[in-house]
Design an enzyme around this catalytic site. Structure first.
Site, PDB file in Angstrom:
ATOM      1  N   HIS B 437       0.834  -1.205   0.000  1.00  0.00           N
ATOM      2  CA  HIS B 437       0.000   0.000   0.000  1.00  0.00           C
ATOM      3  C   HIS B 437       0.868   1.255   0.000  1.00  0.00           C
ATOM      4  O   HIS B 437       0.671   2.165  -0.806  1.00  0.00           O
ATOM      5  CB  HIS B 437      -0.905  -0.016   1.238  1.00  0.00           C
ATOM      6  CG  HIS B 437      -1.723   1.227   1.401  1.00  0.00           C
ATOM      7  ND1 HIS B 437      -1.364   2.250   2.258  1.00  0.00           N
ATOM      8  CD2 HIS B 437      -2.862   1.620   0.786  1.00  0.00           C
ATOM      9  CE1 HIS B 437      -2.264   3.221   2.186  1.00  0.00           C
ATOM     10  NE2 HIS B 437      -3.184   2.868   1.309  1.00  0.00           N
ATOM     11  N   ARG B 543      27.284  36.256 -17.328  1.00  0.00           N
ATOM     12  CA  ARG B 543      26.428  37.397 -16.973  1.00  0.00           C
ATOM     13  C   ARG B 543      27.056  38.104 -15.789  1.00  0.00           C
ATOM     14  O   ARG B 543      27.310  37.462 -14.764  1.00  0.00           O
ATOM     15  CB  ARG B 543      25.018  36.912 -16.614  1.00  0.00           C
ATOM     16  CG  ARG B 543      24.233  36.421 -17.817  1.00  0.00           C
ATOM     17  CD  ARG B 543      23.106  35.531 -17.367  1.00  0.00           C
ATOM     18  NE  ARG B 543      23.669  34.337 -16.741  1.00  0.00           N
ATOM     19  CZ  ARG B 543      23.196  33.105 -16.928  1.00  0.00           C
ATOM     20  NH1 ARG B 543      22.149  32.908 -17.681  1.00  0.00           N
ATOM     21  NH2 ARG B 543      23.772  32.075 -16.342  1.00  0.00           N
ATOM     22  N   ARG B 598      29.682  39.234 -20.844  1.00  0.00           N
ATOM     23  CA  ARG B 598      28.669  40.209 -21.249  1.00  0.00           C
ATOM     24  C   ARG B 598      28.621  41.311 -20.206  1.00  0.00           C
ATOM     25  O   ARG B 598      28.405  41.033 -19.021  1.00  0.00           O
ATOM     26  CB  ARG B 598      27.297  39.545 -21.362  1.00  0.00           C
ATOM     27  CG  ARG B 598      26.233  40.545 -21.823  1.00  0.00           C
ATOM     28  CD  ARG B 598      24.894  39.889 -21.981  1.00  0.00           C
ATOM     29  NE  ARG B 598      24.314  39.570 -20.674  1.00  0.00           N
ATOM     30  CZ  ARG B 598      23.183  38.872 -20.528  1.00  0.00           C
ATOM     31  NH1 ARG B 598      22.541  38.419 -21.587  1.00  0.00           N
ATOM     32  NH2 ARG B 598      22.712  38.625 -19.332  1.00  0.00           N
ATOM     33  N   GLU B 717      19.863  40.581 -30.017  1.00  0.00           N
ATOM     34  CA  GLU B 717      18.670  40.199 -29.264  1.00  0.00           C
ATOM     35  C   GLU B 717      17.492  41.115 -29.554  1.00  0.00           C
ATOM     36  O   GLU B 717      16.423  40.949 -28.985  1.00  0.00           O
ATOM     37  CB  GLU B 717      18.973  40.146 -27.763  1.00  0.00           C
ATOM     38  CG  GLU B 717      19.642  41.396 -27.232  1.00  0.00           C
ATOM     39  CD  GLU B 717      20.223  41.230 -25.844  1.00  0.00           C
ATOM     40  OE1 GLU B 717      19.671  40.459 -25.049  1.00  0.00           O
ATOM     41  OE2 GLU B 717      21.257  41.878 -25.563  1.00  0.00           O
ATOM     42  N   ASN B 740      16.368  34.428 -26.076  1.00  0.00           N
ATOM     43  CA  ASN B 740      15.223  34.688 -25.188  1.00  0.00           C
ATOM     44  C   ASN B 740      14.591  36.032 -25.530  1.00  0.00           C
ATOM     45  O   ASN B 740      13.398  36.127 -25.803  1.00  0.00           O
ATOM     46  CB  ASN B 740      15.661  34.706 -23.721  1.00  0.00           C
ATOM     47  CG  ASN B 740      16.136  33.347 -23.240  1.00  0.00           C
ATOM     48  OD1 ASN B 740      15.910  32.348 -23.926  1.00  0.00           O
ATOM     49  ND2 ASN B 740      16.798  33.320 -22.113  1.00  0.00           N
ATOM     50  N   ASP B 741      15.444  37.080 -25.525  1.00  0.00           N
ATOM     51  CA  ASP B 741      14.920  38.406 -25.850  1.00  0.00           C
ATOM     52  C   ASP B 741      14.496  38.479 -27.313  1.00  0.00           C
ATOM     53  O   ASP B 741      13.481  39.089 -27.633  1.00  0.00           O
ATOM     54  CB  ASP B 741      15.980  39.478 -25.551  1.00  0.00           C
ATOM     55  CG  ASP B 741      15.903  39.935 -24.100  1.00  0.00           C
ATOM     56  OD1 ASP B 741      14.780  40.209 -23.650  1.00  0.00           O
ATOM     57  OD2 ASP B 741      16.942  39.991 -23.424  1.00  0.00           O
ATOM     58  N   CYS B 804      23.290  32.092 -27.099  1.00  0.00           N
ATOM     59  CA  CYS B 804      23.492  31.980 -25.659  1.00  0.00           C
ATOM     60  C   CYS B 804      22.177  32.028 -24.884  1.00  0.00           C
ATOM     61  O   CYS B 804      22.180  32.186 -23.677  1.00  0.00           O
ATOM     62  CB  CYS B 804      24.450  33.055 -25.163  1.00  0.00           C
ATOM     63  SG  CYS B 804      23.819  34.722 -25.393  1.00  0.00           S
TER      64      CYS B 804
END
Lengths: 204, 851
Positions: B437, B543, B598, B717, B740-741, B804
């Site tokens: 169980h 970053r 960056r 971007e 992403n951007d 990236c």
């Protein structure tokens, strides 16, 4: 707890709670009364029986040792346990593939095979439920509940086989098993030992 | 295989002994899966069991006793045994009828075992075990035939089953039941039993139950059956038996035949997993080992064989290819096959799934060898959990309500413990196995669980648990691993495992096969160390934002909110020093590899307090008010912020160049510096920054006397940057697509809002097949990238191009990057192995398409 007098509705609500282990949602009038009597515990949206509540139901539901139907029920129960093992193994296979990975239900062949084998289990338990019902009227409702979960499963929602959070096939099965144990007055441990003995005795 | 081909009439195809089908021109359509398995086994020269296939077109015929008799006669010839006769060792020879379809199918009728019993009498003279097995198997077959071929109600058969627990005593009432309630008495002649068995199988295959199974598998409703007839020897002898062998260990993936066997005949078509280990086989495992190796090489998959053994030795009776191997099995098999020269290394890489790599690198409890094992049980529900122990459901609920992580520890669980199980982070039980169980419910709720930890004692009175020398009180911290079944005293940290030897080998082969470089998005030394361990060739994105958080935050705020130049300059100088330290640590981990730094890209509001009261300076408060932005993501960020505070980027690169000089001197390494400017959309933004950065480079050079080589590039971007890529490439030595951007701005999507509110509906309505933030949009965003790449290369042919965004770790996006001819992808350190594999896949598959 012998001095507690419960109405029929309260009694039924308590038995249901002990068999199911818990309930969720707003407390009904019966449940509130049971809580006041110290038989169940209400914690936010969750309710569960107290040890006193469980003891009360256990004592009430247990058949006397000399009850005439006891022998018949035990004989059927011994037929039930190997099927119980099959159901638990099947639920395991539904959740975990043989290599130990989680079943992601992407393999239609695998799932269809398990669903197909569930019919064998359902066929096997049907005559047992019928026989239990002759001696334990409360067992009558389970046949319909099992069928209901199968229908929902076949409608395409995989949760209806083994999810513990809904009245899935496994959940309903657990309830009926629990109710049998309360009736016989057998502990979970004794039950597991008996099942092991029956399964290994039949298979080796 | 079309549906028409199954129903095409085939003239007089006869009966096909196992292994003789292909030479007679039969294929899987007619022999079906089981017939074909035996063809494969026999084709390799392996011994197969005695039996024959009744091919698809002949199945209806065998429902007549005449044709059934013909099949039995042929089987007697093939096996050299007389049906219902006895073997030299006193075994009784009976029949097994089984069915299979042209493709793997669930819902097949069960094997009918022990047909051909004379007058359906369970004979005396067999040993007790053989007799019991025979009676049980015969009952199953007989009841199946009665229900499906003789229309005896299933309920009645169930009642009979209960009323006569001993199957031997059930035989006579059963025959009476068939006479009274069936369409015909149970057949006495053996050929009629076989014919009735065939009829029952066909009926069952046409039943709603089997139709449902076909529907669930998307198989045609009229999928046909072939039948297979074999001999069964019912014997008491221990030198006769049956079993199965798997080629690989499931938990390690290593080639190591394992399985189980038992004495006696095969009771059903389902494998019996309980039995003796193969090492106890009278013949040993050498032959099986050879068979499995041979089969793996031929079929290129992990396999299971079913076998029988007797006085004449071993015979194979079934074969299964493992269609969906686990990650360990798949990787280990691929490497073994390549090493054996059966497949090329590229093929081994190609057939390894990215999901396998992820699975193998899934986080697990970190084991140092120092941890204290509390108890070992069965791994019943995978995953790891850490929490304080609670010894009953009620306590678990209370502890959870108090916000504590909880492990529920119980002897066993019942439905009554559901509240505690829901409240718990993990479950540990003393009794019960993986089908208990606790295990079923834990898996259903996704909770890690260890069950059957028999070494544990629970004292409900003292509220303690004890295992060996350890006694813990309720509330003590325990960790458990639901995969291995081990519970530990105290808290274990969770980490990613190191790759297995097979995976390491495959990834090395993947590196040989791929063209795309694989770099990491890493912001500090420890991240980069993980990335290097995982095979990163450098950093594609460092970053610098996080370096400005924490105790550095006042410095950045001082720059942004400054109202006098002296204060800004002092803050910038402090920033440059702080950055120097950060970069030293990072560059040490980078070594001689390239590193793309960056410069500051975060939107301004991330550095500013939401509550002006946090600022002591009244001028700063006024400035904060002035700087409020409606849409910070599209506001003053990246290069825009740097242009408004011209000392910011020079301070950052001063820190970077100084750190480079430091590590060259101290560590004798030469990291390849690449300085990247974010959020450029006007080429002159880049030009202005370039001038500032070169000036700082010269200053640091002249001060230290070292030439500090670096390249400069920009993010792409914004759509405008992509459209102006040729102009950017006049100045930039590399371009890195910040997808992403770029995705947000190309669609005009705000990622968080869209993924939270809209994506589900879009996926449901079929407007999208995946989040464009998870899988690069091949139609829109990739077109912009393609345009930008072409324009940039026209101006600067050797320009280095990379990606990236998070897409850099996604296999389908990596395939697009390969098509676009980018130089590298950059992804999170933990995704590096997936990216290496996916880059190899992309290359291998592109090359295959080209040729």
């Amino acid at each position: 707890m012998a001095d507690v007098v419960l109405s029929e509705e309260q009694h039924e609500a308590l038995v249901t709670m002990v068999v199911r282990g818990m309930a969720r949602g707003e407390a009904t009038a019966e449940q509130t009364a049971l809580a006041e009597a110290g038989l169940i515990l209400i914690k936010g949206p969750m309710m569960m029986p107290t040890p006193a509540g469980t003891a009360y139901v256990s004592e009430l539901m247990r058949l006397p040792d000399d009850a005439p139907q006891r022998e018949r029920i035990m004989a059927t129960f011994e037929r039930f346990l190997p099927v119980n093992r099959q159901l638990r193994d099947l639920c395991t296979a539904w959740q975990v593939r043989p290599d130990g990975s989680v079943n992601d239900h992407a393999d239609e062949n695998y799932d269809a095979d398990i669903r197909d084998r569930l019919d064998d289990i359902d066929d096997a338990v049907a005559p047992l439920l019928k026989r239990f019902s002759e001696d334990i009227p409360r067992m009558t409702g389970y046949r319909g509940k099992l069928t209901e979960s199968l229908e929902k499963l076949d409608d395409g929602d995989n949760a209806w086989l083994a999810s513990p959070l809904i009245d899935s096939y496994h959940t309903v099965w657990m309830h009926l098993h629990q109710e049998l144990l309360l009736t016989i007055g057998m502990s979970r441990k004794e039950d597991e030992e008996l099942e092991e003995r029956l399964v290994s005795g039949a298979g080796a | 295989m079309t549906r028409a081909s199954w129903t095409q009439p085939v003239d007089d195809v006869g009966l096909v002994p196992f292994g003789k089908g292909i030479e007679r021109g039969f294929d899987q359509r007619l022999l079906c899966t089981r017939g074909m398995q035996l063809e494969i086994l026999a084709g390799l020269g392996l011994p197969v069991g005695a039996g024959l296939t009744i091919p698809v077109p002949n199945v209806p015929g065998v429902t007549s006793a005449d044709r059934a008799k013909a099949a039995m006669n042929l089987l007697e010839n093939i096996s050299g045994r007389q049906i219902s006769g006895t073997t030299d060792t006193g075994g009784l020879v009976l029949l097994r009828l089984s069915a299979s379809a042209p493709v793997e199918a669930a819902g097949l009728p069960p094997d009918l075992v022990c047909l051909g019993l004379k007058r359906s009498v369970i004979p005396e003279g067999l040993g007790s075990r053989a007799r019991a097995d025979l009676a049980a198997a015969w009952w199953k077959s007989a009841a199946f035939i009665a229900e499906h071929a003789l229309n005896v109600p299933g309920d009645e058969l169930g009642t009979l089953d209960m009323d006569y627990p001993d199957p031997v005593e059930r035989v006579d009432p059963f025959k009476r039941l068939c006479e009274e309630q069936g369409s015909a008495p149970f057949p006495t002649k053996r050929s009629e039993q076989v014919a009735a068995g065939a009829r029952a199988m066909i009926e069952r295959w046409n039943s709603p139950r089997a139709a449902r199974a076909r529907r669930k598998q998307n198989l045609p409703p009229d999928l046909p059956l072939a039948l297979h007839l074999e001999t069964v020897v019912v014997t008491e002898h221990d030198n006769e038996g049956n079993g199965f062998a798997i080629s690989r260990e499931m938990d390690t993936g290593v080639f190591a035949p394992n399985g189980a066997f038992r004495h006696g005949f095969r009771l059903s078509g389902e494998r019996q997993h309980v039995g003796h280990p193969l090492s106890e086989l009278p013949e040993g495992v050498e032959m099986l080992t050879g068979v499995l190796a041979e089969l793996e090489g031929r079929l290129r998959s992990a396999v299971i064989v079913d076998f029988e053994y007797g006085p004449e030795g071993l015979a194979l009776v079934g074969l299964e290819q493992i269609r969906r191997p686990s990650a360990r099995v798949a990787t280990s098999l691929a490497v073994d096959l390549a090493i054996r020269g059966i497949i090329e290394e590229d093929e081994a890489v190609d057939q390894t799934d990215a999901s396998h790599v992820l699975e193998l690198l899934h986080p697990q409890p970190k084991l140092t060898g120092q941890e204290v094992v509390l108890v070992t049980g069965l791994g019943a529900s995978p995953g790891a959990a850490v929490g304080q122990i609670a010894l009953d459901s009620e306590t678990a609920v209370e502890m959870s309500e108090a916000g504590l992580p909880v492990l529920l520890v119980m002897s066993e669980t019942t439905p009554g413990d559901l509240p505690g199980m829901m409240a718990a982070d993990g479950i540990l039980t003393v009794n019960g196995g993986s089908a208990s169980h606790a295990a079923v419910v834990a898996r259903g709720m996704g909770r890690p669980a260890v069950c059957g930890a028999g070494g544990l004692r629970i004292d409900r009175e003292a509220r303690t648990i004890t295992s060996g020398e350890h006694t813990l009180s309720e509330g003590a911290v325990v960790s458990l691993d639901g995969a291995t079944g081990v519970a530990y005293v105290g808290e274990l940290s969770i980490e990613r495992p190191t790759p297995s030897p097979s995976l390491t080998t495959l990834l090395t082969w993947a590196d040989d096969a791929r063209r795309l470089g694989v770099r990491a998005n890493a912001d500090n030394g420890p991240d980069m160390e993980v990335a290097v361990d995982n095979g990163a060739e450098g950093i594609g994105l460092c970053r610098t934002e996080h370096q400005f958080m924490g105790d550095r935050l006042p410095l950045v705020r001082a720059v942004i909110l400054s109202h006098d130049l002296d204060a800004e300059e002092a803050a910038l100088a402090a920033l440059a020093d702080a950055q120097r330290e950060d970069f030293r640590e990072l560059l040490r981990a980078v070594g001689d590899r390239p590193v793309t730094v960056r410069l500051l890209d975060a939107p301004m509001h991330e550095f500013l307090p939401s509550d002006p009261e946090e600022l002591a300076d009244v001028h700063q408060r006024r400035m904060l008010d002035h700087l409020h932005e409606e849409n910070p993501m599209l506001g003053v960020r990246g290069v825009r912020l740097a242009l408004m505070h011209e000392g910011l980027y020079p301070a950052q690169v001063e820190g970077l160049f100084n750190a480079w000089v430091d590590v060259v001197a101290s560590d004798d390494i030469r990291p390849q510096l690449e300085v990247m400017i974010p959020l450029v959309s006007i080429p002159d933004e880049l030009v202005m920054m370039l001038r500032l950065i070169r000036r700082v480079n010269q200053q640091v050079s002249s001060r230290t006397g070292m030439i500090i080589p670096f390249t400069i590039g920009t993010m792409v971007e914004t759509p405008r940057a992509a459209l102006m890529a040729d102009r950017l490439a006049q100045w930039a030595e590399f371009l890195s697509f910040g997808t992403n951007d770029l995705t947000q701005l190309t669609y005009g999507f705000s990622r968080d809002d869209v993924e939270r509110r809209m994506l589900g509906t879009y996926l449901e309505k079929g407007l999208m097949t995946a989040s464009p933030f998870a899988e690069l949009d091949g139609e829109g965003v990739a077109t912009l990238m393609e345009y930008a790449a072409a324009k940039a290369r026209a101006v600067r042919p050797g320009i280095k191009l990379g990606i990236c965004g998070e897409h850099g770790g996604d296999p389908s996006s990596i395939a697009l990057c390969e098509q676009l001819g980018l130089d590298y992808v950059s992804c999170s350190p933990t995704r590096i192995p997936v990216a290496r594999l996916a880059a190899a896949h992309a290359r291998i598959r592109t090359t295959a398409t080209d040729s």
